[in-house]
Design a protein around this motif. Structure first.
Motif, PDB file in Angstrom:
ATOM      1  N   ARG A 164       1.045  -1.173  -0.057  1.00 21.96           N
ATOM      2  CA  ARG A 164       0.051   0.177   0.155  1.00 21.96           C
ATOM      3  C   ARG A 164       0.831   1.222   0.146  1.00 21.96           C
ATOM      4  N   SER A 165       2.025   1.272   0.728  1.00 24.88           N
ATOM      5  CA  SER A 165       2.908   2.418   0.591  1.00 24.88           C
ATOM      6  C   SER A 165       3.503   2.728  -0.457  1.00 24.88           C
ATOM      7  N   LEU A 166       3.864   1.641  -1.251  1.00 23.84           N
ATOM      8  CA  LEU A 166       4.550   1.710  -2.728  1.00 23.84           C
ATOM      9  C   LEU A 166       3.217   2.293  -3.506  1.00 23.84           C
ATOM     10  N   ILE A 167       2.153   1.954  -3.506  1.00 25.47           N
ATOM     11  CA  ILE A 167       1.071   2.418  -4.399  1.00 25.47           C
ATOM     12  C   ILE A 167       0.794   3.869  -3.999  1.00 25.47           C
ATOM     13  N   ARG A 168       0.865   4.268  -2.844  1.00 23.35           N
ATOM     14  CA  ARG A 168       0.779   5.749  -2.732  1.00 23.35           C
ATOM     15  C   ARG A 168       1.900   6.452  -3.103  1.00 23.35           C
ATOM     16  N   GLU A 169       2.978   5.909  -2.902  1.00 22.83           N
ATOM     17  CA  GLU A 169       4.452   6.753  -3.252  1.00 22.83           C
ATOM     18  C   GLU A 169       4.153   6.762  -4.737  1.00 22.83           C
ATOM     19  N   ARG A 170       3.613   5.764  -5.716  1.00 18.62           N
ATOM     20  CA  ARG A 170       3.409   6.010  -7.205  1.00 18.62           C
ATOM     21  C   ARG A 170       2.606   7.099  -7.452  1.00 18.62           C
ATOM     22  N   GLN A 171       1.444   7.265  -6.474  1.00 19.01           N
ATOM     23  CA  GLN A 171       0.377   7.894  -6.828  1.00 19.01           C
ATOM     24  C   GLN A 171       0.886   9.474  -6.750  1.00 19.01           C
ATOM     25  N   ARG A 172       1.738   9.912  -5.655  1.00 21.39           N
ATOM     26  CA  ARG A 172       2.072  10.998  -5.242  1.00 21.39           C
ATOM     27  C   ARG A 172       3.382  11.530  -6.202  1.00 21.39           C
ATOM     28  N   GLU A 173       4.167  10.363  -6.901  1.00 28.12           N
ATOM     29  CA  GLU A 173       5.237  10.714  -7.862  1.00 28.12           C
ATOM     30  C   GLU A 173       4.331  11.008  -9.187  1.00 28.12           C
ATOM     31  N   GLY A 174       3.352  10.333  -9.618  1.00 28.00           N
ATOM     32  CA  GLY A 174       2.602  10.760 -10.519  1.00 28.00           C
ATOM     33  C   GLY A 174       1.746  12.094 -10.891  1.00 28.00           C
ATOM     34  N   ILE A 175       1.424  12.410  -9.581  1.00 26.76           N
ATOM     35  CA  ILE A 175       0.620  13.600  -9.388  1.00 26.76           C
ATOM     36  C   ILE A 175       1.888  14.781  -9.529  1.00 26.76           C
ATOM     37  N   ALA A 176       2.786  14.400  -8.866  1.00 24.82           N
ATOM     38  CA  ALA A 176       4.130  15.636  -8.944  1.00 24.82           C
ATOM     39  C   ALA A 176       4.519  15.570 -10.346  1.00 24.82           C
ATOM     40  N   ALA A 177       4.821  14.485 -11.012  1.00 24.12           N
ATOM     41  CA  ALA A 177       5.055  14.569 -12.613  1.00 24.12           C
ATOM     42  C   ALA A 177       4.021  15.346 -13.390  1.00 24.12           C
ATOM     43  N   ALA A 178       2.816  15.373 -13.075  1.00 21.48           N
ATOM     44  CA  ALA A 178       1.660  15.744 -14.094  1.00 21.48           C
ATOM     45  C   ALA A 178       1.478  17.451 -13.509  1.00 21.48           C
TER      46      ALA A 178
END
Length: 199
Positions: free
Chosen positions: A129-143
């Protein structure tokens, strides 16, 4: 702590199910399909903490000899500490805990291996779950950096919110309204409490 065996139904007490889905749109029936349970408790909200009405009701309802069936560990708890607390608390009361997806049954009989399995598998679920949240944060930051992130748009416009409030005030069932407007029960209550711009 507990002995782990393959999931099998017990007959000393009742077979009780606990289901958690994060929104009204998710199909909770599939989680424990075909088990022929005596009773099922269902929460339709996030599992981020232990503040879940139906989980509390299930924990209070369970008695010595009963078996609690849950689809998977992450449906029961979102972190290792809560998972261990629930399982240990139930098995100490003579309640068995069955995780269908993992194929594990915790019975309350002392076993170092079962204690290890609960800790390791719970830790893996929490890590995932932590990895999923981290990927979501990274995706939002990139967007955001690319200038394409707009944030989460409201699901309903003002006219729809007015209609929703009118129908709820007229006594229409909120679960049916949530399904019709394709929003979760939590979102529905948020809209009902939010002031509208027009009468």
């Amino acid at each position: 702590m507990t002995e782990v065996t393959q999931v099998t139904k017990t007959h000393r007490g009742k077979d009780i199910g606990y289901v958690r889905v994060s929104s009204a749109e998710q199909n909770e029936a599939r989680q424990l399909e075909g088990l022929g349970l005596d009773r099922t408790f269902t929460d339709k909200l996030s599992g981020k903490d232990m503040n879940r009405p139906q989980l509390s009701a299930a924990l209070e309802y369970l008695r010595d000899g009963d078996t609690l069936f849950v689809h998977s560990m992450d449906r029961l708890a979102r972190n290792l500490d809560d998972l261990r607390k629930i399982v240990l608390g139930l098995t100490e009361r003579g309640v068995h805990v069955s995780f269908v997806k993992e194929g594990l049954l915790f019975t309350g009989e002392d076993s170092p291996m079962s204690n290890l399995l609960l800790s390791v598998m719970g830790a893996f679920a929490e890590f995932e779950r932590s990895l999923i949240r981290e990927r979501q944060r990274e995706g939002i930051a990139a967007a955001k950096k690319a200038g394409v992130y707009k944030g989460r748009r409201p699901k309903l416009n003002e006219a729809m919110v007015i209609d929703l409030k009118r129908r709820a005030a007229n006594g229409e069932k909120r679960a049916m309204l949530a399904r019709e407007f394709k929003i979760s029960r939590e979102t529905l209550y948020t809209y009902l409490e939010k002031p509208t711009l027009t009468a």
